[in-house]
Design a protein around this motif. Structure first.
Motif, PDB file in Angstrom:
ATOM      1  N   LYS A   1      38.819  19.604 120.251  1.00  0.00           N
ATOM      2  CA  LYS A   1      38.466  20.857 120.941  1.00  0.00           C
ATOM      3  C   LYS A   1      37.045  21.270 120.566  1.00  0.00           C
ATOM      4  O   LYS A   1      36.266  21.692 121.445  1.00  0.00           O
ATOM      5  CB  LYS A   1      39.456  21.970 120.607  1.00  0.00           C
ATOM      6  N   ILE A   2      36.688  21.151 119.285  1.00  0.00           N
ATOM      7  CA  ILE A   2      35.312  21.441 118.875  1.00  0.00           C
ATOM      8  C   ILE A   2      34.346  20.545 119.642  1.00  0.00           C
ATOM      9  O   ILE A   2      33.319  21.007 120.151  1.00  0.00           O
ATOM     10  CB  ILE A   2      35.162  21.254 117.353  1.00  0.00           C
TER      11      ILE A   2
ATOM     12  N   GLY B   1      29.442   8.885 120.994  1.00  0.00           N
ATOM     13  CA  GLY B   1      28.914   9.198 122.315  1.00  0.00           C
ATOM     14  C   GLY B   1      28.669  10.674 122.551  1.00  0.00           C
ATOM     15  O   GLY B   1      28.221  11.073 123.629  1.00  0.00           O
ATOM     16  N   SER B   2      28.972  11.507 121.532  1.00  0.00           N
ATOM     17  CA  SER B   2      28.787  12.954 121.670  1.00  0.00           C
ATOM     18  C   SER B   2      27.414  13.426 121.228  1.00  0.00           C
ATOM     19  O   SER B   2      27.144  14.632 121.230  1.00  0.00           O
ATOM     20  CB  SER B   2      29.862  13.696 120.860  1.00  0.00           C
ATOM     21  N   ASN B   3      26.550  12.499 120.815  1.00  0.00           N
ATOM     22  CA  ASN B   3      25.180  12.829 120.401  1.00  0.00           C
ATOM     23  C   ASN B   3      25.136  13.780 119.210  1.00  0.00           C
ATOM     24  O   ASN B   3      24.268  14.646 119.121  1.00  0.00           O
ATOM     25  CB  ASN B   3      24.380  13.400 121.571  1.00  0.00           C
ATOM     26  N   VAL B   4      26.092  13.605 118.300  1.00  0.00           N
ATOM     27  CA  VAL B   4      26.070  14.347 117.043  1.00  0.00           C
ATOM     28  C   VAL B   4      26.182  13.347 115.899  1.00  0.00           C
ATOM     29  O   VAL B   4      26.747  12.261 116.059  1.00  0.00           O
ATOM     30  CB  VAL B   4      27.219  15.368 116.937  1.00  0.00           C
ATOM     31  N   ALA B   5      25.637  13.709 114.746  1.00  0.00           N
ATOM     32  CA  ALA B   5      25.868  12.925 113.546  1.00  0.00           C
ATOM     33  C   ALA B   5      27.290  13.203 113.070  1.00  0.00           C
ATOM     34  O   ALA B   5      27.668  14.360 112.866  1.00  0.00           O
ATOM     35  CB  ALA B   5      24.865  13.300 112.463  1.00  0.00           C
TER      36      ALA B   5
ATOM     37  N   ASP C   1      19.600   7.132 118.420  1.00  0.00           N
ATOM     38  CA  ASP C   1      19.560   7.345 119.866  1.00  0.00           C
ATOM     39  C   ASP C   1      20.347   8.583 120.288  1.00  0.00           C
ATOM     40  O   ASP C   1      21.539   8.686 120.015  1.00  0.00           O
ATOM     41  CB  ASP C   1      20.158   6.144 120.613  1.00  0.00           C
ATOM     42  N   GLY C   2      19.688   9.504 120.974  1.00  0.00           N
ATOM     43  CA  GLY C   2      20.383  10.637 121.571  1.00  0.00           C
ATOM     44  C   GLY C   2      20.698  11.783 120.637  1.00  0.00           C
ATOM     45  O   GLY C   2      21.180  12.828 121.084  1.00  0.00           O
ATOM     46  N   LEU C   3      20.439  11.636 119.349  1.00  0.00           N
ATOM     47  CA  LEU C   3      20.753  12.711 118.413  1.00  0.00           C
ATOM     48  C   LEU C   3      19.737  13.855 118.547  1.00  0.00           C
ATOM     49  O   LEU C   3      18.622  13.664 119.007  1.00  0.00           O
ATOM     50  CB  LEU C   3      20.792  12.191 116.984  1.00  0.00           C
ATOM     51  N   LYS C   4      20.147  15.035 118.112  1.00  0.00           N
ATOM     52  CA  LYS C   4      19.342  16.243 118.322  1.00  0.00           C
ATOM     53  C   LYS C   4      18.488  16.610 117.115  1.00  0.00           C
ATOM     54  O   LYS C   4      17.832  17.660 117.110  1.00  0.00           O
ATOM     55  CB  LYS C   4      20.251  17.406 118.695  1.00  0.00           C
ATOM     56  N   PHE C   5      18.536  15.776 116.078  1.00  0.00           N
ATOM     57  CA  PHE C   5      17.744  16.033 114.875  1.00  0.00           C
ATOM     58  C   PHE C   5      17.273  14.686 114.357  1.00  0.00           C
ATOM     59  O   PHE C   5      18.015  13.702 114.382  1.00  0.00           O
ATOM     60  CB  PHE C   5      18.602  16.744 113.822  1.00  0.00           C
TER      61      PHE C   5
ATOM     62  N   SER D   1      28.058  19.396 123.097  1.00  0.00           N
ATOM     63  CA  SER D   1      26.914  19.324 124.010  1.00  0.00           C
ATOM     64  C   SER D   1      25.937  20.481 123.831  1.00  0.00           C
ATOM     65  O   SER D   1      24.871  20.497 124.460  1.00  0.00           O
ATOM     66  CB  SER D   1      27.409  19.292 125.460  1.00  0.00           C
ATOM     67  N   HIS D   2      26.283  21.454 122.984  1.00  0.00           N
ATOM     68  CA  HIS D   2      25.381  22.591 122.770  1.00  0.00           C
ATOM     69  C   HIS D   2      24.094  22.093 122.111  1.00  0.00           C
ATOM     70  O   HIS D   2      24.124  21.279 121.199  1.00  0.00           O
ATOM     71  CB  HIS D   2      26.051  23.632 121.876  1.00  0.00           C
ATOM     72  N   PRO D   3      22.940  22.565 122.571  1.00  0.00           N
ATOM     73  CA  PRO D   3      21.679  22.047 122.032  1.00  0.00           C
ATOM     74  C   PRO D   3      21.499  22.254 120.534  1.00  0.00           C
ATOM     75  O   PRO D   3      20.733  21.512 119.898  1.00  0.00           O
ATOM     76  CB  PRO D   3      20.603  22.801 122.828  1.00  0.00           C
TER      77      PRO D   3
END
Length: 383
Positions: free
Chosen positions: A165-166, A208-212, A5-9, A172-174
């Motif tokens: 910080k990263i 919750g950051s939508n990253v793996a 859910d919500g991941l970009k890949f 949130s960067h696409p």
């Protein structure tokens, strides 16, 4: 857990096919020996380079390197070769510098540019925290070669500060599809309960950051993490597969190298988490100049202290893909194809590295241009 859910890949259905931008934002002497050859012998990593040259001179050297080593054009070439991922190593000192350290600032700005370059080409990014305060492995690629002092004092909280910080700046960067909590912590020298807690806390900060959320196996073995991480979704295991850093591997013939890679891919595929070979190469020797550290020889030709001669490093200590002999050309080509087909039994792979100055077995850009990497990548075979 592998929920998407919500991941970009689409990690579950699309294979990761990537390269590492090694030696760019974290220096390694073997990747860019020209930077180090102009310095005294005690300069063995980015820390001692900055310490020895001083802020002004080191700043000039590094700014010149950062602005030219990787450019927007590299990303266009990666896309042309069918790559869909890049792993970008960055050191804590470039993200969240600590008082009193000699490191030059500026690499973090280039990370931001690279994300835009990747996005323009449809390439996803794994941001990889490659060096932690105190050094998590004692390797030059952690920023400071020598003692392993990560987990001592405030180093873990300082590492989390850099990761947060990263996250805040870039999650949130696409283009950012994954963030790696820490590259290659040396599990045999660290308390693994501490490492596991660090990973758990890091996952919690990124949830919750939508990253793996990617974590390295800490050299504990590719199948050692299946019982860990229950209830933690979007975990990706990063394992690094090299067949050159022990004498047993170096003594293998080509067929055994291929067989070993195929078996490793089979093992990766049994895991209950997305599993990638986040570092690997076409090398079957450790001959590349300073691969084991500046001033450290190679096991293969017996020039490393305590090693015994296996074979000659002629043509491998330095050189180019175009300068490889016919046998080496075919052997490396077969090895690369087999590894790709092996690692795609699991979630995929990220080659180390995109480019270097004089180590042909490790130079994906030139290996591909020279016909040693299958095109299209989906045509890889051997396992």
């Amino acid at each position: 857990m592998k929920r998407q859910d919500g991941l970009k890949f689409d990690f579950g259905n699309t294979k990761i096919r990537g390269v590492n931008l090694g030696g760019w934002l974290v220096l390694e002497p073997w990747i860019t020996p020209s930077i180090f050859e102009a310095t005294p012998d005690n300069v063995v990593d980015e820390y001692t380079l900055c310490q020895t040259l001083g802020l002004s001179q080191a700043g000039s050297v590094l700014q010149s390197h950062w602005s030219s080593w990787i450019t927007e054009g590299d990303f266009a070439e990666m896309a042309k070769y069918g790559l869909n991922f890049v792993r970008i190593p960055i050191g804590y000192w470039s993200v969240s510098p600590l008082a009193g350290e000699p490191y030059v600032q500026g690499a973090y700005d280039y990370l931001g540019r690279a994300l835009d370059w990747a996005d323009a080409q449809g390439i996803k990014v794994m941001i990889d925290l490659h060096g932690a305060p105190g050094s998590q492995n004692g390797f030059d690629n952690s920023g400071r070669r020598g003692d392993i002092d990560w987990t001592q004092g405030d180093t873990i909280s300082q590492t989390h500060t850099a990761l947060n910080k990263i996250r805040d700046d870039h999650a949130s960067h696409p283009a950012v599809a994954a963030i790696e909590l820490l590259n290659e912590p040396m599990g045999s020298s660290l308390d693994m309960d501490t490492v596991r807690q660090f990973y758990m806390d890091g996952w919690g900060s990124l949830d919750g950051s939508n990253v793996a959320v990617t974590f390295h196996d800490a050299f504990q073995g590719v199948n050692s993490w299946n019982d860990w991480g229950s209830g933690m979704w979007a975990l990706m295991l990063d394992t690094h597969h090299y067949e050159v850093f022990d004498s047993g591997s170096l003594q293998m013939g080509v067929a055994e190298h291929l067989s070993t890679a195929c078996s490793f891919g089979e093992s990766m595929a049994t895991n209950n988490k997305w599993t990638i070979a986040g570092e690997w190469s076409g090398a079957m020797t450790d001959c590349a100049q300073w691969l084991n550290g500046r001033g450290v020889g190679a096991r293969y030709d017996g020039s490393m202290s305590g090693s015994s001669y296996i074979g000659s490093c002629d043509g491998k200590y330095s050189g180019t893909v175009s300068g490889l002999g016919a046998a080496d050309y075919q052997n490396i080509k077969s090895f690369i194809s087999a590894q790709i087909s092996a690692f795609e039994k699991a979630a995929g792979w990220i080659f180390w590295c995109w480019k270097n100055e004089a180590a042909p077995e490790w130079h994906f850009q030139n290996l591909t241009a020279g016909g040693l990497v299958p095109q299209p990548l989906s045509s890889a075979s051997g396992c």
